[in-house]
Design an enzyme around this catalytic site. Structure first.
Site, short mmCIF file in Angstrom:
data_model
loop_
_atom_site.label_atom_id
_atom_site.label_comp_id
_atom_site.label_asym_id
_atom_site.label_seq_id
_atom_site.Cartn_x
_atom_site.Cartn_y
_atom_site.Cartn_z
N VAL A 75 0.85 -1.19 0.00
CA VAL A 75 0.00 0.00 0.00
C VAL A 75 0.89 1.24 0.00
CG1 VAL A 75 -1.82 1.24 1.21
CG2 VAL A 75 -1.74 -1.27 1.30
N VAL B 254 1.11 5.68 -1.55
CA VAL B 254 0.68 6.81 -2.38
C VAL B 254 1.87 7.74 -2.57
CG1 VAL B 254 -0.90 8.78 -2.55
CG2 VAL B 254 -1.68 6.66 -1.46
N ARG C 125 -3.29 13.22 0.63
CA ARG C 125 -4.42 14.04 1.09
C ARG C 125 -5.36 14.42 -0.05
NH1 ARG C 125 -0.16 15.60 4.48
NH2 ARG C 125 -0.66 15.25 6.68
N ARG C 126 -5.50 13.51 -0.99
CA ARG C 126 -6.45 13.72 -2.09
C ARG C 126 -7.46 12.58 -2.17
NH1 ARG C 126 -2.61 15.30 -7.15
NH2 ARG C 126 -4.60 15.07 -8.25
N GLY C 127 -7.55 11.79 -1.10
CA GLY C 127 -8.52 10.71 -1.05
C GLY C 127 -8.11 9.47 -1.81
N VAL C 128 -6.83 9.38 -2.19
CA VAL C 128 -6.38 8.24 -2.99
C VAL C 128 -6.45 6.95 -2.18
CG1 VAL C 128 -4.41 7.22 -4.19
CG2 VAL C 128 -4.92 9.65 -4.49
N TYR D 247 -4.82 3.07 9.74
CA TYR D 247 -5.78 2.04 9.31
C TYR D 247 -7.00 1.89 10.21
CZ TYR D 247 -2.31 0.99 5.85
OH TYR D 247 -1.44 1.09 4.80
N PHE E 235 3.73 -10.17 5.19
CA PHE E 235 3.34 -9.93 3.81
C PHE E 235 3.18 -8.45 3.54
CE2 PHE E 235 -0.40 -10.89 6.40
CZ PHE E 235 -1.24 -9.82 6.14
#
Length: 394
Positions: A79, A81, A87-90, A120, A394
């Site tokens: 995971v 970005v 901070r753009r909702g990705v 999370y 993992f």
């Protein structure tokens, strides 16, 4: 405009590069094959800004041991970005897509290892397992209070090890929740992988097998034995394996970076000062993607009935009140009755494997207890004989 879509296999190397950037890892040529095998077997979700891979999430279909059962699970990894697209909702868009894919595939739970746990919880993940790190001084003999099982040990080569170890590991999963079912590729690439940057200076993995257990370990010229995986079906077999590891020539210490929080060795050692617990840390984060299916699927220690009000703003199908019946024939159905407990989905996930207590969460105010004693009663139903534990990264 950001588009959420499947990442093709042709972009797997780009995923390794992006992971290297966001986790500040220098990627070498050999790293692509070592790191990409998990991603190639995963469902890959990408956030594309034009042709730029701005965000990514991989979800590996696995089987997770829960109390009394094995559930289909989305093992979430890789995971990240790009710093330019935070901070753009990705991440939120990718998580929502992962949740939807898991529901469509019939996987009731998702799990991950968190680089930053605070991220999370807002997506419904709760910290469900912990682990400890041990160091053993073997410059002198390791005295044990448990009499070792004297049946003979044997060395097994790495190539044939998966077939030998898997039945033992499978039986261990049935006794202790939290671990993943391993297929031959997982054994070869994750557990028995060749030397990598995560263990510089150490040998290839060695495998020793007892009729009731096994140990996978590495050694180094620095007189260190590093335990990769150790499983035993009885305390006596466990004592035999630790005695073996402690007696390897030209070594003076054992490092065991990942052991269950209720590991026997600190209590088994005749001299407690010889075994040091040098770290206690959060391990697996769990998400109940399908709350009623997950609650119906695990076993329970007591017969009881509860009304749970679950708060879940990411998966609306979980939101609301559920009548949970525990015991030999678990049930979980919608109800309009007054709740005994109100709790966020993340906290329900945190207690699901039996490693945390609802009563503690109620005391700190994270869980609302409307019926006095309900938290303690549900804790009793959730009780497991062995603390949940995972030894698969993992």
């Amino acid at each position: 405009m950001i588009e959420i879509r499947e990442i093709p296999e042709a972009d797997v190397d780009r995923m390794v590069d992006l992971a290297g950037m966001v986790f500040h890892i220098r990627i070498e040529k050999d790293d692509y094959e070592r790191d990409s095998w998990r991603v190639r077997r995963a469902e890959r979700i990408g956030a594309y800004d034009g042709e730029v891979l701005a965000g990514q999430l991989a979800s590996i279909p696995m089987r997770l041991a829960v109390p009394g059962a094995f559930l289909d699970c989305s093992a979430v990894t890789f995971v990240g970005v790009l710093p330019t697209h935070r901070r753009r909702g990705v991440l939120t868009s990718m998580m929502d897509r992962m949740h939807a894919d898991a529901v469509a595939a019939g996987r009731p739970v998702a799990a991950l290892w968190a680089s930053q746990g605070v991220i999370y919880g807002r997506y419904g993940f709760g910290l469900a397992t912990r682990a400890i790190s041990l160091e053993v001084d073997t410059s002198r003999p390791l005295g044990l209070r448990t009499v070792p099982d004297e049946r003979p040990l044997r060395m097994v080569d790495a190539a044939s090890a998966p077939g030998t170890l898997d039945p033992i590991h499978g039986r261990a999963l049935a006794r202790r929740p939290g671990g993943l079912v391993r297929d031959p590729e997982w054994w070869t690439r994750a557990v028995l992988r060749p030397v990598g940057h995560e263990a510089p200076g150490f040998t290839e993995p060695r495998v020793v097998v007892h009729p009731a257990g096994y140990a996978v370990y590495r050694t180094s010229e620095e007189e260190t034995v590093r335990v990769v995986d150790l499983v035993a079906e009885t305390p006596e077999a466990e004592a035999a394996l630790w005695r073996y590891l402690a007696s390897i020539d030209l070594t003076s210490r054992i490092q065991a970076p990942s052991r269950p929080v209720d590991d026997l060795l600190p209590h088994m050692a005749a001299d407690p000062d010889q075994v040091v617990v040098n770290r206690d840390y959060g391990a697996l984060w769990l998400r109940l993607v399908d709350v009623p299916a997950a609650l119906r699927s695990r076993s329970w220690a007591t017969d009881d009935t509860f009304v749970l009000e679950v708060l879940d703003d990411r998966i609306p199908a979980n939101q609301g009140r559920w009548r949970l019946t525990t015991g030999a024939a678990p049930a979980c159905d919608r109800t309009a009755a007054a709740p005994d407990l109100t709790l966020p989905a993340a906290d329900l996930a945190a207690v699901y494997l039996g490693g945390n207590r609802l009563a503690t969460l109620a005391r700190v105010g994270a869980v609302a207890e409307h019926a006095p004693g309900a938290a303690a009663r549900l804790d009793a139903a959730l009780t497991v004989p062995l603390a949940p534990y995972i030894n698969d990264d993992f």
